[in-house]
Design a protein around this motif. Structure first.
Motif, PDB file in Angstrom:
ATOM      1  N   GLY A 210       0.828  -1.192   0.000  1.00 40.59           N
ATOM      2  CA  GLY A 210       0.000   0.000   0.000  1.00 40.59           C
ATOM      3  C   GLY A 210       0.870   1.252   0.000  1.00 40.59           C
ATOM      4  N   SER A 240      -4.089   3.330  -0.337  1.00 39.95           N
ATOM      5  CA  SER A 240      -4.211   2.211   0.595  1.00 39.95           C
ATOM      6  C   SER A 240      -3.040   2.210   1.569  1.00 39.95           C
ATOM      7  CB  SER A 240      -4.269   0.876  -0.159  1.00 39.95           C
ATOM      8  OG  SER A 240      -3.065   0.625  -0.847  1.00 39.95           O
ATOM      9  N   PRO A 244      -4.388  -3.228   1.694  1.00 43.66           N
ATOM     10  CA  PRO A 244      -4.917  -2.717   0.417  1.00 43.66           C
ATOM     11  C   PRO A 244      -6.069  -3.525  -0.152  1.00 43.66           C
ATOM     12  CG  PRO A 244      -2.749  -3.699   0.109  1.00 43.66           C
ATOM     13  CD  PRO A 244      -2.980  -3.606   1.587  1.00 43.66           C
ATOM     14  N   ASP A 247      -8.684  -1.474   1.567  1.00 42.45           N
ATOM     15  CA  ASP A 247      -8.607  -0.033   1.305  1.00 42.45           C
ATOM     16  C   ASP A 247      -8.873   0.305  -0.161  1.00 42.45           C
ATOM     17  OD1 ASP A 247      -7.919   0.478   3.942  1.00 42.45           O
ATOM     18  OD2 ASP A 247      -5.770   0.537   3.547  1.00 42.45           O
TER      19      ASP A 247
END
Length: 266
Positions: A210, A240, A244, A247
């Protein structure tokens, strides 16, 4: 075999898949559960791909172990993964470390996709692989207070108000002995050299991080030599943090599907 709790993607349609599909095995991170893969398990993107998310021992709905000695942890995971003929293993954070540790022993693994996992060297080098954040130590602390749990959530999650998962409950219901056992495994040098494992691997390895991950030292990971690194570079997922797949679910799932297709077409 010591069976672990697992959940599959309900939208998978074997009539739409290839005659010999590759099963994608998901391993979650420390003090979390298979719920972190919920968006992938419910995505129509994977209707042709069988997905299986496991709860690690002592996490989620999996049984607790009497001992979380690192060798036992790997043995249990290996037994649960090798029941499938061909697999791609997707590991997040701790799940990524476990996947790398298992890699030399898995005979059915065609590809590895790690997320938020900086491969460790030997002697173990957390001071290089991770960013200098005091909250990192909480993931190896047996007993956690309310403020500790809140700190863990804040360092993992991009937006603590997103209401996606009850992270507090996931952490609270994790067997605390496993965090203590992981700390002992690190101190006692029980982990194999993950940098060395990946440098010798002859299967495709995807590495994703991320963009605002507060735990992983992205520059350290970019500097590693991984001969079969997918696309020749670490994949940075924008918008993110450390998770991730939640996110930035759409971007993450698309990237994962491209990796799966590339492995299937080799």
């Amino acid at each position: 075999m010591f069976p672990l709790y697992k959940v599959s993607n309900t939208l998978y349609d074997d009539k739409k898949s290839s005659s010999e599909p590759i099963t994608v095995i998901f391993l979650h991170g420390n003090s979390l559960s298979s719920l972190v893969w919920s968006n992938q398990l419910s995505s129509t993107l994977f209707e042709k791909v069988p997905l299986v998310a496991l709860d690690l021992p002592g996490h989620g709905k999996s049984p607790e172990y009497d001992s979380y000695a690192f060798a036992n942890l790997l043995k249990g995971l290996r037994e649960n993964i090798e029941i499938y003929e061909r697999v791609i293993v997707v590991g997040h954070s701790l799940g990524g470390h476990l996947a790398i540790q298992l890699l030399p022993k898995l005979t059915n693994c065609l590809g590895l996709f790690i997320v938020g996992t900086p491969p460790l060297n030997k002697p173990v080098n957390p001071e290089e692989a991770f960013l200098p954040d005091p909250r990192m130590g909480l993931f190896f602390q047996r007993d956690l207070g309310a403020s500790d749990i809140e700190a863990m959530i804040q360092v993992m999650v991009k937006n603590t108000d997103d209401g996606v998962l009850n992270y507090k409950k996931l952490i609270q219901t994790t067997d605390p002995k496993i965090r203590e056992a992981l700390a002992l495994a690190l101190v006692n040098g029980e982990l194999a050299n993950e940098v060395d494992i990946l440098s010798k691997s002859n299967i495709p390895v995807a590495v994703a991080i991320g963009a605002t991950d507060k735990l992983v030292n992205t520059e350290y990971v970019k500097g590693l030599s991984i001969p079969f690194l997918w696309r020749g570079a670490v994949q940075i997922i924008e918008n993110s943090a450390h998770i991730p797949q939640l996110d930035a679910s759409f971007e993450f799932s698309g990237l994962l599907l491209e990796f799966i297709n590339s492995v299937e077409n080799e």
